[in-house]
Every structure is written in C-alpha cells, then in structure tokens.
Write a protein that holds these residues in place. Structure first.
Motif, PDB file in Angstrom:
ATOM      1  N   LEU A   1      35.107 104.045 -26.332  1.00  0.00           N
ATOM      2  CA  LEU A   1      35.336 105.509 -25.792  1.00  0.00           C
ATOM      3  C   LEU A   1      35.252 105.487 -24.215  1.00  0.00           C
ATOM      4  N   ILE A   2      34.129 104.607 -23.592  1.00  0.00           N
ATOM      5  CA  ILE A   2      34.010 104.584 -22.357  1.00  0.00           C
ATOM      6  C   ILE A   2      35.126 103.924 -21.778  1.00  0.00           C
ATOM      7  N   VAL A   3      35.417 102.701 -22.068  1.00  0.00           N
ATOM      8  CA  VAL A   3      36.391 101.875 -21.729  1.00  0.00           C
ATOM      9  C   VAL A   3      37.852 102.316 -21.715  1.00  0.00           C
ATOM     10  N   SER A   4      38.114 103.239 -22.797  1.00  0.00           N
ATOM     11  CA  SER A   4      39.411 103.784 -22.997  1.00  0.00           C
ATOM     12  C   SER A   4      39.457 105.309 -22.410  1.00  0.00           C
ATOM     13  N   GLU A   5      38.329 105.782 -21.996  1.00  0.00           N
ATOM     14  CA  GLU A   5      38.217 107.153 -21.308  1.00  0.00           C
ATOM     15  C   GLU A   5      38.681 108.081 -22.472  1.00  0.00           C
ATOM     16  N   GLY A   6      38.533 107.647 -23.736  1.00  0.00           N
ATOM     17  CA  GLY A   6      38.612 108.548 -24.560  1.00  0.00           C
ATOM     18  C   GLY A   6      40.338 108.962 -24.762  1.00  0.00           C
ATOM     19  N   ARG A   7      41.245 108.440 -24.010  1.00  0.00           N
ATOM     20  CA  ARG A   7      42.403 108.408 -24.187  1.00  0.00           C
ATOM     21  C   ARG A   7      43.236 107.928 -25.366  1.00  0.00           C
ATOM     22  N   ASN A   8      44.652 108.425 -25.577  1.00  0.00           N
ATOM     23  CA  ASN A   8      45.354 107.701 -26.407  1.00  0.00           C
ATOM     24  C   ASN A   8      46.002 106.716 -25.708  1.00  0.00           C
ATOM     25  N   LEU A   9      45.971 105.199 -26.084  1.00  0.00           N
ATOM     26  CA  LEU A   9      46.404 104.266 -25.206  1.00  0.00           C
ATOM     27  C   LEU A   9      48.008 103.828 -25.803  1.00  0.00           C
ATOM     28  N   LYS A  10      48.739 103.636 -24.678  1.00  0.00           N
ATOM     29  CA  LYS A  10      49.980 102.945 -25.387  1.00  0.00           C
ATOM     30  C   LYS A  10      49.811 101.576 -25.483  1.00  0.00           C
ATOM     31  N   SER A  11      49.981 101.129 -26.710  1.00  0.00           N
ATOM     32  CA  SER A  11      49.518 100.023 -27.287  1.00  0.00           C
ATOM     33  C   SER A  11      50.527  98.878 -26.946  1.00  0.00           C
TER      34      SER A  11
ATOM     35  N   VAL B   1      44.557  92.776 -33.098  1.00  0.00           N
ATOM     36  CA  VAL B   1      45.844  92.585 -32.700  1.00  0.00           C
ATOM     37  C   VAL B   1      46.838  93.113 -33.574  1.00  0.00           C
ATOM     38  N   VAL B   2      46.783  92.844 -35.061  1.00  0.00           N
ATOM     39  CA  VAL B   2      47.686  93.328 -35.828  1.00  0.00           C
ATOM     40  C   VAL B   2      47.616  95.024 -35.738  1.00  0.00           C
ATOM     41  N   LEU B   3      46.401  95.648 -35.522  1.00  0.00           N
ATOM     42  CA  LEU B   3      46.682  97.077 -35.228  1.00  0.00           C
ATOM     43  C   LEU B   3      47.308  97.647 -34.331  1.00  0.00           C
ATOM     44  N   THR B   4      46.992  96.881 -32.917  1.00  0.00           N
ATOM     45  CA  THR B   4      47.810  97.473 -31.825  1.00  0.00           C
ATOM     46  C   THR B   4      49.297  96.967 -31.982  1.00  0.00           C
ATOM     47  N   SER B   5      49.664  96.042 -32.770  1.00  0.00           N
ATOM     48  CA  SER B   5      51.114  95.871 -33.041  1.00  0.00           C
ATOM     49  C   SER B   5      51.777  96.838 -33.767  1.00  0.00           C
ATOM     50  N   ARG B   6      50.827  97.434 -34.836  1.00  0.00           N
ATOM     51  CA  ARG B   6      51.452  98.291 -35.805  1.00  0.00           C
ATOM     52  C   ARG B   6      51.617  99.989 -35.282  1.00  0.00           C
ATOM     53  N   LEU B   7      50.462 100.257 -34.423  1.00  0.00           N
ATOM     54  CA  LEU B   7      50.771 101.549 -34.098  1.00  0.00           C
ATOM     55  C   LEU B   7      51.158 101.697 -32.429  1.00  0.00           C
TER      56      LEU B   7
ATOM     57  N   ARG C   1      50.467 103.889 -30.528  1.00  0.00           N
ATOM     58  CA  ARG C   1      49.398 104.431 -29.647  1.00  0.00           C
ATOM     59  C   ARG C   1      47.893 104.056 -30.434  1.00  0.00           C
ATOM     60  N   ILE C   2      46.988 103.761 -29.546  1.00  0.00           N
ATOM     61  CA  ILE C   2      45.553 103.638 -30.108  1.00  0.00           C
ATOM     62  C   ILE C   2      44.714 104.595 -29.667  1.00  0.00           C
ATOM     63  N   ARG C   3      44.004 105.008 -30.626  1.00  0.00           N
ATOM     64  CA  ARG C   3      42.857 106.129 -30.559  1.00  0.00           C
ATOM     65  C   ARG C   3      41.525 105.484 -30.974  1.00  0.00           C
ATOM     66  N   VAL C   4      40.448 105.626 -30.293  1.00  0.00           N
ATOM     67  CA  VAL C   4      39.434 105.065 -30.806  1.00  0.00           C
ATOM     68  C   VAL C   4      38.989 105.686 -32.176  1.00  0.00           C
TER      69      VAL C   4
ATOM     70  N   ILE D   1      34.015  97.673 -34.381  1.00  0.00           N
ATOM     71  CA  ILE D   1      34.282  96.423 -33.502  1.00  0.00           C
ATOM     72  C   ILE D   1      35.833  96.202 -33.603  1.00  0.00           C
ATOM     73  N   LEU D   2      36.449  96.574 -34.615  1.00  0.00           N
ATOM     74  CA  LEU D   2      37.935  96.697 -34.530  1.00  0.00           C
ATOM     75  C   LEU D   2      38.617  97.400 -33.238  1.00  0.00           C
ATOM     76  N   ALA D   3      37.829  98.938 -33.217  1.00  0.00           N
ATOM     77  CA  ALA D   3      38.324  99.766 -32.211  1.00  0.00           C
ATOM     78  C   ALA D   3      38.035  99.199 -30.767  1.00  0.00           C
ATOM     79  N   LEU D   4      36.741  98.749 -30.617  1.00  0.00           N
ATOM     80  CA  LEU D   4      36.412  98.047 -29.133  1.00  0.00           C
ATOM     81  C   LEU D   4      37.398  96.874 -29.007  1.00  0.00           C
ATOM     82  N   CYS D   5      37.607  96.023 -30.034  1.00  0.00           N
ATOM     83  CA  CYS D   5      38.671  94.932 -29.764  1.00  0.00           C
ATOM     84  C   CYS D   5      40.011  95.476 -29.397  1.00  0.00           C
ATOM     85  N   ALA D   6      40.522  96.546 -30.414  1.00  0.00           N
ATOM     86  CA  ALA D   6      41.804  97.154 -29.916  1.00  0.00           C
ATOM     87  C   ALA D   6      42.054  97.663 -28.441  1.00  0.00           C
ATOM     88  N   VAL D   7      40.904  98.448 -27.953  1.00  0.00           N
ATOM     89  CA  VAL D   7      41.018  98.902 -26.899  1.00  0.00           C
ATOM     90  C   VAL D   7      40.976  97.707 -25.796  1.00  0.00           C
TER      91      VAL D   7
END
Lengths: 501, 325
Positions: free
Chosen positions: B143-153, B234-240, B242-245, B82-88
């Motif tokens: 993974l589908i939404v992010s297409e498996g990429r590292n996203l700049k967060s 929200v905190v996770l995207t703030s800290r890192l 780049r986000i990867r699933v 859930i955390l991953a999906l929300c972060a993406v």
C-alpha cells in the motif's frame, strides 16, 4: 451372579481383519471370576487387537462375547466401561497436571450444594480407596510427581472406583523397576481377592509365573493354547508362542572385539543432564550403557549422534577431534542411531515401509537426471526388507500398522542401509517379543563380528550381560564404573546403578 | 520370515470402496463438470473453458506453493500479501523494462519467503502468528509503495501478450499453469527434498533422527512459496489491466480452500500436487458456474465459505480414516 462355573467372560470365535492383515482368526478364551489370566504372544500375535475389541475400540468381524453368560454387544469404549471392563495401558491415561484424587474421580467429582467440587469428600473417598488397596500414595499429590509404577496403581484404584469387574493390564511393568513390580503384584493379588478378574499382558514371562493363574498363548492371530500356570514352564510357553524352540536367548559362542579404538569420548558434559562422561569404543565391540531410567544414558548417546550439543568435553572419532552439530553430520561420519522411541523417533509412522527404509539412501535411487526412480527405490527397499526379515504384507504398508518388533527391524534396516561404522541402539528390544528379540540380538552380534562398533543402551540386565563386552554404568548423570566382561553380574550392576560401588 | 508375495486379501468390493474414497474428489469434479454442462449451455464452450483457465492460473500457481507449505505442517497466511507486494513492485518497475520488473518482483517474493522461513524454520516461531504478522507487514508495504492507487499494470507489451494471447490455440497462461503443476509435482514427489519435506511434515523428531535438517526444509518450503507468489504476480499483472492491493489480498482464502479441498492434510505430511490440481478444478468450476448462473456476489462468497468448511470436514474425515487401522 456367577452361574457358569465362575466364568465371568467368554470370547468365542473372534475374528477381525484389517486391510492386508488377518489380525484375529477364530480366537476364543474365557476368564474366571477372581483369576489372573495372562495373555501372551509375540508382537503381532493379536493381543492388542483382542484387547481393543474388549475395550470397545474395535468391533469384531465375527464371534461373540459373553459376560456372566449373557451375549454382549460392546458398542464402544464407554459401553465397555459400563459393562465393568477397565483397560490400563502401558502409557497411562491419567492427566498429569491434576491430583490423584481428581484423576480417580475425573468427570464424576462429588459436588457441594452449590455445584462446586467437594474437595474434602473427594479426597477422603480417594484416601479410603487407596488405603483399602494398600496403595501408599497421597490423594493430594499431582500425578506427574508419581513414578510409573505408582501411576499404574492409581489407574487400578480408578478402575475399581467405577466397579470394574474385569481389569485389563497391557504391559504394566514395561517401564517400572523390579521392586515396584513386586508392589504392583501385591495390589493385583489384593484386588483378585475381592473377586475382580485380571487379564494380564506381558512380554516378561517370569512375571506370569509370579502372578497369573492361567495363561493363554496367541500366535499369528490364533489361540494356540490355554494352560494352568502351575502345569507349564517358561520353555513350553515360549515354544507355543514362536512355534519352535529358540534355545539360549543370547547365543553362547564367544567373540572378541578388535583392539582398534574408533571413538573416544572425554569429559563430555551437558548441564543438567550428565557430567564428565568418558569412555572409549573399539571396533567390533558391543559397549553397554547401563543404569536406571533417567541416569543420563540416552542423553549421552543423543549428544554423540548430534541431536544435542555438549557444553564441554571432546569427541574423538578415529583419532580426530570432531564436533557433531547435527544428525546429518553424524550420519555422514558413519554414526547411526536407533532411538528408544519407535512411535515418534526411530520410524516415521505415516510413511510406508518403502519410504522408511530408503529415507537415508535416496541418493542411491536417483535416475540420470537426479530424480527418484520408483523402480530403483522399490528394489532397494525390497532388498533391505528381506535382509532384515521385516514382516509386512506389502512395501506400501504404512509403518504404523506393523507390530513393534517389525517396526524395530525396519528402524534397524534403515540405519544399517548406510553401512555405518558406529551403531547406537537405545533400548532396541523394549516391548518386543522373544522371537524378534532373539533375531535382533543375533543381528547385533553379527554386526559386531563384522567389525561394527556398537553402543547398546539397555535397562535389561540379562541383555546387557549377555551381549556386551564392556559396560558403563551411569548414575544421576555420572559414570559410576566401566565393567569388563569378566566382572559383569546382575548384583554388581544394580549396586553401581543405584550409586554405590 | 518376510513374505512380500502375500497379496492383500481384501476382496474386489473392498478395493472398489477404497478406490472410491481415495478418488472421491476426482468423482466430485467429474460430477460437477457434467452437471454444469447441463445447467448452462455456455459452460462447455471453448471461450468459457479458456476463461476458467485464465481465472485459475494465479490461484493454481499459488496453490502449488501453499501445498508445499502445508505438507511441511505449516500455512502461509501472508501468501496473498506477497503476491500483492510482488505485483506492485512489478508495475512500479515496468518503466525500467520488463526484465527488471519481472526479476525484481520474483526477488521480492523470495525475500518475503525468506523472512517467513527464517522466523518459522530457524527461530521456530509459530507459523500462524508469523505469517499473520507478515501478512499485514507485506500488505502495508504494498500500500505504501503504490500509495493505495489503482495502478495501470500493462505498460510493457509482454504482459498483454501473456494475458491475452494464445500459443497453438491455447492461452499462454495455461502453459504457466500446467508447467507450474508439473514442476511442483516433480519437486514434491520425485526429489530428495520433496521426500524430506513429507518426512518433516509427518514427524519432525523422527525426520531429525533420519538426518534431515528440518529447519532448512521448513525454511525452504516458505522460500519456494515466496518464489511462486513472485512468478504468479507476473501472471496477475498480465491478466488484469489495473492492479489494486486489495484485489490480490482476496486470493488467500481461495488458495487455502483449494489445497484443503484437494485432500492435502492440514496436519502435515499427507497430500500432493495431483490432489491440489483436483481441488483447483472443483473450485474453478464452482466459481465459474456461479457466475454463469448469475448468482449474486454475496451468495458466491457464502458458497465459498461453505466449501472451505466442508473441505476442513473432509480433511478431518481423511485423518480419522488414516488412524482407523
């Protein structure tokens, strides 16, 4: 072997304490070879603790145990069995889904050369054993098909198959009929003749006079008196148990219900459980549900309380047709229910006394911003604990450490805290000692006098007859008859319960 | 008959022993703290302590949600997914403004919780199987939404602010952590719903007889957990940066370890937010300590595994102690 005047077991000066409770305080008794010793006392008197020490579940803080004159240190449950002590609990410990013979020889089944279970030998041995005790049960039948009484008998056979010298029976008759009780007693007499000694625990004092040779009375963790059954009578035993005279159990003043009907049930049906059940309940009335275990009584009241849904039929509450879909709706409509099952339903064992009492009343202990106020909650809990005289060292004691009678009072306190109009009690005095029973009966009568309508489900005929204004008898899911007060007698009720009117 | 004036007759020694056991984990925490202070001179520096807090915030917030689920006699194995999906979701929606991104990610969390809660609370499906299934489902969706990429967060400045800045000299993230613990503590221990959750976790049939709608309570526990996973994202995207699933998925193990280590029972109905706070403290010090002492990653994982096993043993020990009397 018997060297000390036939005394097989001695427990001397046993003490045991738990946090906040002195469960046993200098308890002593002895057991002779080939006798039945009844152990009686109110709930919380220390019987269970004593039994658990003997069966190796607990260790005594102080005191010694002698078997055949030798000091014994019981190291654990297995050691206890090796010493020849077998305990048969109220709820059997038999494995339900395997046969009688397998249960008797569980863990030590005879095997063939190839290491497989030798079914023929096992069944033959079991059959001989059962026959020698005149237990009329086939060794091949699954235990789950046996009645509660037959299961008790199989437990006895199992105990004897490991050469038990002492058999402890904890309320063996709590869940069985009178006829079965007689059969069970015959088997006890049989094994006593073989030199086995029995410690017999029961709340039914009448049984003690039928089966026991001597009786030891415990009160508040102390031995009060040991006497020969022949020299005692029911009143004197009760006096020792409660430390006072309690008079007629049911009280004798007559009281009348009001005319006003509060609940009407019409043709209520739930497939597979009960059919076409109809009755009315008046204000201030105690309405009894009688019948054999499994007749559908509990199922009907569970439906009224919203725990199950009916397939058809009507429930009319104060003149209005209602559908009760959940227990919270029932409570909202002024109906409360004390389940017959204290362990799993009427009390939350892992909650403290405080938390149990206030669970239905949390709205009343909120502070201004809608949070539970510790102080208010404590005060409210204290009020109800005192009003219903629940015996507990502190409000924070977990409910599981209270005796059965006190748990029942706790359940009542909880249910009555909402000031219900209808109170449903399912076997409210099952397994409860005389003192607490009397208190609960008085409480029920007083509530009825104040105008509460009460449905009392009970398997105990004297209780039903002594308490109720009217009684509905059920048999196999159907109403047999509704008796008026004047018509009530044990014979009539039994006839109706087995289905012939 | 009732006599509430009888005080517990146990002596001071017994009381001390009982206090010792009830606060055993607090003592472990203190001992570890002191030990680490001696073991590494970097440990007791403001920089490192703030670092510990930053590393613990997402875990701590999720552990609060997990505590609630576990007290209701469940476990949410999909929490990290859930955390991953929300972060993406958050990252993908940042082009539409940070409010949209944050609100959307929290809504996604709640919806995930609703799916779990509905299946477990209402349909009464087994919680392990349900959340195991949704774990894979949510991860796959992420993974589908992010297409498996590292996203700049952190394309929106507010996230950098949450992740890097301080208020009154204390990291912004610390406020998230502390406020979550306070709110969950109150929710669990001071509200009617919280009390009902304990009752339901301890004994479902008895809770029903006490007029508690246990299906709703259980459903609610998963929804709240989904919600807090959304906020934690929200905190996770703030800290890192780049986000990867895959990164987010690793959190599940740590979160369950923290809750159980604190002393919340897997059998339901026993535990609390205070315990989880202690569990978090111990876990965070060990994790930080191992990094400071330069222990290789594989060994760190090994130690974490051992801690979880010990935590389960501690849980079992507590359960037996409760049944003792």
């Amino acid at each position: 072997m018997p060297s000390n005047n036939g005394i097989l077991l001695e427990m001397n000066n046993i003490s045991k304490s738990f946090p906040g409770v002195q469960a046993l305080d200098d308890v002593s008794f002895s057991l002779k070879e080939g006798e039945v010793l009844a152990l009686v006392g109110e709930n919380g008197a220390g019987k269970s603790t004593l039994i658990k020490i003997l069966s190796g579940s607990y260790k005594a803080d102080i005191g010694n145990i002698k078997i055949n004159g030798d000091n014994i240190d019981i190291k654990g449950t297995k050691h206890s069995i090796e010493l020849g002590i077998s305990t048969i609990y109220q709820e059997t410990s038999l494995v339900q889904e395997i046969t009688v013979a397998e249960n008797i020889y569980l863990g030590r089944q005879p095997t063939t050369r190839f290491g497989r279970i030798d079914w023929n030998t096992m069944n033959k041995n079991a059959e001989e054993l059962l026959k020698s005790l005149s237990i009329n049960v086939s060794p091949n039948v699954l235990v789950t098909r046996l009645s509660a009484a037959q299961q008790q008998m199989v437990e006895i056979a199992k105990a004897l198959s490991v050469d038990a010298k002492i058999i402890i029976m904890d309320e063996p008759t709590a869940a069985i009929t009178e006829e079965d009780t007689e059969n069970l007693f015959n088997i006890i007499r049989e094994i006593v003749k073989k030199g086995v000694s029995v410690i017999y625990i029961s709340h039914r004092l009448k049984e003690i006079f039928q089966i026991a040779d001597r009786v030891t009375v415990l009160r508040d963790g102390k031995t009060v008196k040991t006497m020969d059954v022949e020299e005692s009578d029911e009143n004197s035993i009760v006096r020792y148990m409660v430390g006072r005279e309690i008079g007629n159990i049911f009280g004798d003043e007559s009281y009348k219900s009001e005319k006003e009907v509060i609940l009407e049930v019409k043709n209520l049906t739930r497939r597979g459980q009960y059919r076409d059940v109809s009755f009315t309940l008046r204000k201030g009335e105690i309405f009894g549900f009688s019948g054999l275990v499994g007749a559908g009584r509990s199922e009907v009241v569970r439906t009224i309380f919203g725990l199950d849904r009916p397939d058809s039929g009507e429930i009319i509450l104060e003149g209005e047709k209602v559908k009760i879909n959940s227990s919270s709706e029932a409570i909202g409509k002024g109906i409360t229910f004390v389940s017959e099952d204290r362990r799993t339903e009427s009390v939350i064992q892992g909650f403290s006394v405080r938390e149990n009492v206030t669970i239905l009343l949390l709205k009343e202990v909120l502070n201004k911003i809608g949070l539970i106020s510790g102080n208010k909650e404590k005060k409210l809990a204290k009020k109800y604990v005192e009003r219903f005289s629940v015996k507990t060292p502190t409000l924070e004691q977990l409910a599981m450490y209270l005796s059965g009678g006190n748990q029942q009072k706790l359940a009542l306190a909880k249910c009555l805290s909402t000031s219900p109009k209808i109170l449903i009690l399912d076997e409210p005095t099952k397994g409860i000692d005389v003192g607490a029973k009397k208190e609960i009966h008085t409480l029920i009568k007083n509530l009825a006098k104040e105008g509460m309508a009460i449905i009392l489900v009970s398997s105990e005929l004297p209780e039903i007859i002594g308490m109720c204004h009217r009684v509905m008898v059920m048999h196999e899911g159907r109403t047999v008859k509704i008796f008026e007060k004047e018509e009530l007698s044990e014979e009539e009720l039994i006839h109706a319960a087995v289905g012939n009117v | 008959m009732s006599d509430l004036s009888i005080n517990e007759s146990t002596g001071i020694k017994k009381r001390f022993v009982r206090f010792f056991f009830s606060q055993a984990m607090l003592l472990v925490f203190i001992v570890l703290f002191i030990a680490m202070s001696f073991a590494s001179d970097k440990f007791l520096t403001t920089g490192n302590l703030f670092n510990i807090i930053r590393q613990s915030t997402v875990l701590g917030m999720m552990a609060c949600g997990m505590t609630i689920v576990i007290i209701g006699k469940g476990v949410d194995l999909s929490a990290a997914s859930i955390l991953a999906l929300c972060a993406v979701t958050n990252v993908m929606l940042q082009p539409f403004g940070y409010i949209t991104a944050i609100v959307a990610s929290i809504i996604v969390g709640i919806v995930c919780g609703l799916i779990n809660g509905f299946l477990i609370g209402k349909v009464k499906a087994n919680f392990i199987i349900v959340t195991l299934g949704t774990q894979i489902l949510f991860t796959a969706m992420a993974l589908i939404v992010s297409e498996g990429r590292n996203l700049k967060s952190r394309t929106e400045p507010i996230f950098s602010y949450i992740g890097k800045e301080s208020i009154l000299g204390i990291p912004v993230m610390a406020y998230f952590l502390v406020i979550t613990f306070i709110i969950f503590g109150v929710l669990l221990h001071k509200t009617i719903g919280g009390r009902r959750l304990f009752a339901t976790g301890l004994n479902n049939p008895a809770a029903k007889v006490a007029g508690i709608n246990t299906s709703n309570i259980i459903m609610g526990s998963y929804v709240i957990n989904g919600f807090i996973c959304g906020v934690a994202s929200v905190v996770l995207t703030s800290r890192l940066p780049r986000i990867r699933v895959g990164t987010a998925s690793e959190y599940l193990f740590d979160v369950i370890t923290i809750v159980v280590l604190g002393g919340t029972a897997l059998t339901g109905g026993v535990g609390g937010i205070y315990k989880t706070a202690i569990g978090l403290g111990i876990f965070a010090i060990i994790a930080n300590g191992m990094s400071l002492l330069g222990i290789p990653y594989e060994f760190q994982q090994m130690v974490k595994g051992i801690i979880l096993v010990l935590a389960v043993l501690y849980d079992e020990f507590n359960r037996r102690k409760r049944l003792l009397y």
